[in-house]
Scaffold this active site. Structure first.
Site: not given
Ligand code: SAH
Length: 213
Positions: A61
């Site tokens: 992000s």
């Molecule tokens: N917080 C992260 C950025 C996250 S991007 C950072 O600091 O880098 C969003 C993430 O959510 C992705 O890696 C994706 O795989 C995950 N995601 C999407 N749907 C999900 C679910 N149902 N359960 C767990 N993770 C999920």
């Protein structure tokens, strides 16, 4: 001043100018180096205030959004925090310096494995990273004092609302994935849930089920 030091200074300045004013949040964002969570050709841009691609087609992000979400979460040192969407592990690392314990879950095993390596290298021992579908939360560890979701759902997932302790706070983007979403803050009170809309954001979607890679 070296080029790197200057970039890091501009990074902190950008956070402040975009509304990240909580000194505890700024202090931990100065300590946790975003460069440790970005790979390959994008490492050069780690200190720019923009989201960047990571493995599995996901993104790390935008730092100012990480800062604003962390600030809205009001984490205290005794808190047990759940993060849904480990991604690079950057947000979890920041939370780990503010909270007692952080559970972070991602549907991509590879992202969880890579994030775990970075946590170990940085000696962040109070983070537990798990592969799974975070929209069901983590019933074994519930209730949580704080919950942060870093992928967008159309509505706050019911299991996550249920796993929030009374007095607890959850911050998450809601809305359809291909449009601008709203960052909202949910507070659980003895009477129910209070919702506050914070700002427009854009996140990758919350997807059901464990990924097959
Ligand atoms: N917080 C992260 C950025 C996250 S991007 C950072 O600091 O880098 C969003 C993430 O959510 C992705 O890696 C994706 O795989 C995950 N995601 C999407 N749907 C999900 C679910 N149902 N359960 C767990 N993770 C999920």
């Amino acid at each position: 001043m070296t080029d790197l030091a200057e970039r890091k200074m501009r990074f902190l300045y950008a956070l402040r100018s975009k509304g990240v004013t909580d000194s505890r949040v700024l202090t931990v964002m100065e300590k946790i180096d975003r460069g440790d969570f970005v790979r390959g050709i994008f490492t050069d841009r780690a200190y720019e205030d923009m989201p960047l691609p990571i493995a599995c087609g996901q993104t790390i992000s935008q730092p100012s959004v990480v800062g604003l979400m962390t600030q809205a979460l009001h984490v205290s040192p005794r808190d047990k925090v759940l993060e849904v969407g480990t991604g690079s592990g950057y947000q979890a690392a920041i939370l780990s310096l503010l909270a007692r314990r952080v559970y972070t879950i991602d549907r991509h095993r590879r992202l969880v494995r890579e994030a775990e390596k970075v946590f170990a290298a940085l000696d962040l021992t109070n983070i537990t990273a798990l592969a799974g579908d975070g929209s069901h939360g983590l019933p074994d560890q519930a209730p949580f004092d704080r919950i942060i979701v870093t992928a967008a759902a159309e509505d706050p997932p019911g299991p996550l609302l249920a796993q929030l302790r009374e007095g607890g706070i959850m911050v998450l983007p809601v809305g359809q994935s291909d449009t601008v979403q709203s960052l909202i803050k949910v507070t659980r009170t003895p009477q129910g849930y209070e919702y506050e809309e914070l700002r427009p954001v854009r996140f990758v979607p919350l997807v059901e089920g464990l990924a097959q890679d």
